[in-house]
Motif scaffolding. Structure first.
Motif, PDB file in Angstrom:
ATOM      1  N   PHE A  94       0.808  -1.213   0.000  1.00 22.91           N
ATOM      2  CA  PHE A  94       0.000   0.000   0.000  1.00 22.91           C
ATOM      3  C   PHE A  94       0.847   1.272   0.000  1.00 22.91           C
ATOM      4  O   PHE A  94       0.317   2.373  -0.120  1.00 22.91           O
ATOM      5  N   SER A  96       3.510   3.827  -1.659  1.00 25.71           N
ATOM      6  CA  SER A  96       4.109   4.204  -2.935  1.00 25.71           C
ATOM      7  C   SER A  96       5.472   4.861  -2.742  1.00 25.71           C
ATOM      8  O   SER A  96       6.332   4.797  -3.622  1.00 25.71           O
ATOM      9  N   GLU A 147       3.878   7.948   1.703  1.00 27.21           N
ATOM     10  CA  GLU A 147       2.896   8.247   0.669  1.00 27.21           C
ATOM     11  C   GLU A 147       2.198   6.936   0.316  1.00 27.21           C
ATOM     12  O   GLU A 147       2.846   5.977  -0.110  1.00 27.21           O
ATOM     13  N   TYR A 148       0.875   6.914   0.514  1.00 29.70           N
ATOM     14  CA  TYR A 148       0.096   5.706   0.279  1.00 29.70           C
ATOM     15  C   TYR A 148      -0.656   5.797  -1.048  1.00 29.70           C
ATOM     16  O   TYR A 148      -0.981   6.895  -1.525  1.00 29.70           O
ATOM     17  N   PHE A 149      -0.931   4.614  -1.614  1.00 28.26           N
ATOM     18  CA  PHE A 149      -1.787   4.563  -2.799  1.00 28.26           C
ATOM     19  C   PHE A 149      -3.188   5.063  -2.466  1.00 28.26           C
ATOM     20  O   PHE A 149      -3.856   5.685  -3.287  1.00 28.26           O
ATOM     21  N   MET A 150      -3.628   4.770  -1.246  1.00 34.14           N
ATOM     22  CA  MET A 150      -4.946   5.206  -0.796  1.00 34.14           C
ATOM     23  C   MET A 150      -4.757   6.054   0.462  1.00 34.14           C
ATOM     24  O   MET A 150      -3.759   6.741   0.613  1.00 34.14           O
ATOM     25  N   VAL A 151      -5.689   5.976   1.388  1.00 37.04           N
ATOM     26  CA  VAL A 151      -5.635   6.809   2.584  1.00 37.04           C
ATOM     27  C   VAL A 151      -4.648   6.223   3.589  1.00 37.04           C
ATOM     28  O   VAL A 151      -4.594   5.012   3.802  1.00 37.04           O
ATOM     29  N   GLY A 152      -3.859   7.100   4.231  1.00 36.25           N
ATOM     30  CA  GLY A 152      -2.917   6.682   5.255  1.00 36.25           C
ATOM     31  C   GLY A 152      -2.479   7.878   6.067  1.00 36.25           C
ATOM     32  O   GLY A 152      -2.788   9.031   5.727  1.00 36.25           O
TER      33      GLY A 152
END
Length: 225
Positions: A94, A96, A147-152
């Motif tokens: 998850f 990036s 830095e996440y692909f989605m929420v983090g």
């Protein structure tokens, strides 16, 4: 209390006038992590890179070539933050990207034990030591900016942890006598200790066991007293 008693015995030896020879040295070293301490493994490694060490030691030779001595040193090893960030990204599908800021690992080692001093020419001496004592070690404060692909989370941190444990130090030093009292030394020491650092997460307290091991290659100024 037992450590205080050991150091009291060794320091009292330095004040006793019956010894034939003694010297004290101060110096700095390039400090090179080895083993799992230098490894870039997320489970067992510490991601450390070469750092520096500063120390002082004193020796009393009292029977032929044999003596006793004490050694105190401070060491610091920076963390390979970019390698740690890459390992975290590769381990988490998850993520990036990751940016890591880190303090160094630091340690204070205080050891004592037997020395063997061999003067093989008028100006040149080799001394060998095998010492035991204690190491106080501190892990780095780490700040992670993922830095996440989605929420983090925007960031998270790992605070420093400390531990103290038995330490072993073995080494050799070449000494060249410049004057009757001043000697230049080149030393090579191996230091090892096992630490158990405590950390907190959402489940409570947990521990990480780490082997702290490094080689110090340094330059010493030795004073014969």
């Amino acid at each position: 209390m037992k450590y205080h008693s050991i150091w009291l015995v060794f320091f009292s030896l330095f004040l006793t006038p019956v010894f034939a020879q003694s010297f004290i040295s101060i110096g700095g070293s390039a400090s090179i992590p080895v083993g799992s301490y230098a490894s870039s493994d997320l489970n067992n490694g510490c991601f450390t890179s070469p750092g520096v060490s500063f120390g002082v030691d004193g020796v009393r030779v009292f029977y032929k070539n044999f003596g006793v001595g004490a050694d105190v040193a401070y060491g610091a090893h920076p963390v390979k933050a970019s390698e740690l960030a890459t390992a975290l990204v590769n381990n988490d599908p998850f993520l990036s990207d990751m940016y890591v800021r880190s303090d160094p690992y630091t340690s204070i080692t205080a050891v004592a034990g037997p020395y063997y001093v061999w003067q093989f020419s008028r100006r040149m001496v080799l001394d060998f030591k095998a010492l035991g004592g204690i190491m106080y070690s501190k892990t780095p404060f780490l700040l992670f900016e993922p830095e996440y692909f989605m929420v983090g989370p925007d960031y998270y941190k790992t605070t420093s942890s400390t531990d103290k444990s038995f330490a072993f130090k073995a080494g050799a030093r070449f000494q060249y006598q410049l004057t009757n009292t001043i000697i230049l030394g080149l030393s090579d020491d191996y230091v090892f200790s096992k630490m158990s650092y405590g950390f907190y997460n959402s489940r409570g307290l947990y521990y990480k066991n780490k082997n702290i091991s490094f080689i110090d290659c340094g330059l010493n100024v030795v004073l014969k007293i």
